[in-house]
Write a protein that holds these residues in place. Sequence first.
Motif, mmCIF file in Angstrom:
data_model
loop_
_atom_site.group_PDB
_atom_site.id
_atom_site.type_symbol
_atom_site.label_atom_id
_atom_site.label_comp_id
_atom_site.label_asym_id
_atom_site.label_seq_id
_atom_site.Cartn_x
_atom_site.Cartn_y
_atom_site.Cartn_z
ATOM 1 N N PHE A 92 9.780 -10.754 -10.148
ATOM 2 C CA PHE A 92 10.455 -9.553 -9.628
ATOM 3 C C PHE A 92 11.768 -9.294 -10.350
ATOM 4 N N ASP A 93 12.551 -10.338 -10.567
ATOM 5 C CA ASP A 93 13.870 -10.177 -11.192
ATOM 6 C C ASP A 93 13.791 -9.627 -12.612
ATOM 7 N N LYS A 94 12.628 -9.786 -13.255
ATOM 8 C CA LYS A 94 12.486 -9.348 -14.648
ATOM 9 C C LYS A 94 11.667 -8.076 -14.795
ATOM 10 N N LEU A 95 11.330 -7.449 -13.667
ATOM 11 C CA LEU A 95 10.557 -6.214 -13.731
ATOM 12 C C LEU A 95 11.413 -5.052 -14.221
ATOM 13 N N HIS A 96 10.804 -4.200 -15.048
ATOM 14 C CA HIS A 96 11.422 -2.931 -15.388
ATOM 15 C C HIS A 96 11.411 -2.059 -14.135
ATOM 16 N N ASP A 97 12.368 -1.138 -14.021
ATOM 17 C CA ASP A 97 12.451 -0.283 -12.834
ATOM 18 C C ASP A 97 11.171 0.497 -12.591
ATOM 19 N N SER A 98 10.433 0.787 -13.663
ATOM 20 C CA SER A 98 9.200 1.552 -13.500
ATOM 21 C C SER A 98 8.156 0.787 -12.701
ATOM 22 N N ALA A 99 8.272 -0.539 -12.689
ATOM 23 C CA ALA A 99 7.335 -1.368 -11.930
ATOM 24 C C ALA A 99 7.928 -1.833 -10.606
ATOM 25 N N LYS A 100 9.185 -1.443 -10.345
ATOM 26 C CA LYS A 100 9.836 -1.790 -9.081
ATOM 27 C C LYS A 100 9.832 -0.639 -8.090
ATOM 28 N N PHE A 101 10.022 0.574 -8.585
ATOM 29 C CA PHE A 101 10.191 1.735 -7.720
ATOM 30 C C PHE A 101 9.122 2.776 -8.003
ATOM 31 N N GLY A 102 8.639 3.437 -6.935
ATOM 32 C CA GLY A 102 7.578 4.426 -7.093
ATOM 33 C C GLY A 102 7.739 5.582 -6.138
ATOM 34 N N GLY A 103 6.945 6.626 -6.353
ATOM 35 C CA GLY A 103 7.005 7.813 -5.518
ATOM 36 C C GLY A 103 8.107 8.754 -5.947
ATOM 37 N N GLU A 104 8.096 9.947 -5.390
ATOM 38 C CA GLU A 104 9.098 10.945 -5.750
ATOM 39 C C GLU A 104 10.509 10.505 -5.369
ATOM 40 N N GLU A 105 10.618 9.734 -4.290
ATOM 41 C CA GLU A 105 11.938 9.282 -3.842
ATOM 42 C C GLU A 105 12.337 7.943 -4.445
ATOM 43 N N LYS A 106 11.479 7.420 -5.340
ATOM 44 C CA LYS A 106 11.745 6.154 -6.012
ATOM 45 C C LYS A 106 12.047 5.033 -5.013
ATOM 46 N N LYS A 107 11.102 4.804 -4.115
ATOM 47 C CA LYS A 107 11.217 3.719 -3.149
ATOM 48 C C LYS A 107 10.755 2.409 -3.778
ATOM 49 N N SER A 108 11.266 1.315 -3.243
ATOM 50 C CA SER A 108 10.813 0.015 -3.728
ATOM 51 C C SER A 108 9.340 -0.171 -3.391
ATOM 52 N N MET A 109 8.576 -0.596 -4.368
ATOM 53 C CA MET A 109 7.158 -0.841 -4.141
ATOM 54 C C MET A 109 6.900 -2.264 -3.652
ATOM 55 N N TRP A 110 7.950 -3.071 -3.553
ATOM 56 C CA TRP A 110 7.795 -4.489 -3.226
ATOM 57 C C TRP A 110 8.627 -4.857 -2.003
ATOM 58 N N GLU A 111 8.037 -5.669 -1.160
ATOM 59 C CA GLU A 111 8.690 -6.133 0.069
ATOM 60 C C GLU A 111 8.880 -7.650 -0.008
ATOM 61 N N LYS A 112 10.099 -8.105 0.247
ATOM 62 C CA LYS A 112 10.408 -9.530 0.174
ATOM 63 C C LYS A 112 9.935 -10.236 1.439
ATOM 64 N N VAL A 113 9.208 -11.349 1.260
ATOM 65 C CA VAL A 113 8.720 -12.141 2.388
ATOM 66 C C VAL A 113 8.902 -13.619 2.068
ATOM 67 N N TYR A 114 8.804 -14.428 3.096
ATOM 68 C CA TYR A 114 8.987 -15.866 2.918
ATOM 69 C C TYR A 114 7.632 -16.552 2.834
ATOM 70 N N TRP A 115 7.440 -17.363 1.810
ATOM 71 C CA TRP A 115 6.207 -18.116 1.600
ATOM 72 C C TRP A 115 6.411 -19.511 2.170
ATOM 73 N N GLU A 116 5.907 -19.709 3.369
ATOM 74 C CA GLU A 116 6.170 -20.945 4.091
ATOM 75 C C GLU A 116 5.625 -22.179 3.379
ATOM 76 N N ASP A 117 4.438 -22.071 2.803
ATOM 77 C CA ASP A 117 3.817 -23.233 2.156
ATOM 78 C C ASP A 117 4.670 -23.794 1.028
ATOM 79 N N ARG A 118 5.416 -22.919 0.338
ATOM 80 C CA ARG A 118 6.237 -23.372 -0.789
ATOM 81 C C ARG A 118 7.727 -23.296 -0.495
ATOM 82 N N GLY A 119 8.097 -22.732 0.623
ATOM 83 C CA GLY A 119 9.501 -22.660 1.000
ATOM 84 C C GLY A 119 10.324 -21.770 0.087
#
Length: 232
Positions: A193-220
């Motif tokens: 995620f940290d190395k994504l170009h903005d074109s792969a981070k934001f989408g739609g006319e309002e340029k919303k984030s296409m990605w949601e941060k979640v916690y992966w319990e198995d790997r912490g």
Amino acid sequence: MKTLDELRSDIKEILNTEWKTREGRVVPETSDIKLGNDAVELDGTVLYADMADSTGLVMGYKDWFAAEIYKVYLKSACEIIKNNDGVITAFDGDRVMAVFIGESKNTSAAKAALQINYVVRKVINAEIKNHYTTTSFQLEQAVGIDTSKLFVARTGVRGSNDLVWVGRAANYAAKLCDLRLNSYSSFITQEVFDKLHDSAKFGGEEKKSMWEKVYWEDRGISVYRSSWWWQP
């Protein structure tokens, strides 16, 4: 057929032989690496595209129908991966592994994941329903992506061998597919995620984030998931 003593000798040779490694500038093929303790090291982004509930498909539908679903999914995923400069490195039943290298490897892999989601949701399932009008089957899938150093070696015996991809990215990318939930089918690590170009981070006319941060319990660790799609 080798005897137990011969097999023991082979094991000792592997454990006692010093590794010869070199930096990789392209994704290696099997013939590029020797069967001995020879390896290529490279920075790579690994993508796994994985069908969901293939056991249910095989057990609940005709064998020829299941084979068609395997074929349309894997062919579509492979074409999209190749169109985004990924290199297909392995098949494992209902999933395919690919490696991306270069400056834009993370963006290319993430774009491929979103495009696979589009083709599954908007093309494959529509074509299945059009052709088999009475079926209730809906193809579900997930794509996992991680990036790390990779240690690529060749394993097996003469006549039956393949490359093994050792590194966190190969492991995490496969396991991220298990996080599939409802409409969320694309998963990437924080490093991707940290190395994504903005074109792969934001989408739609309002340029919303296409990605949601979640916690992966198995790997912490924190990872990102997406339900968005991208038309190829």
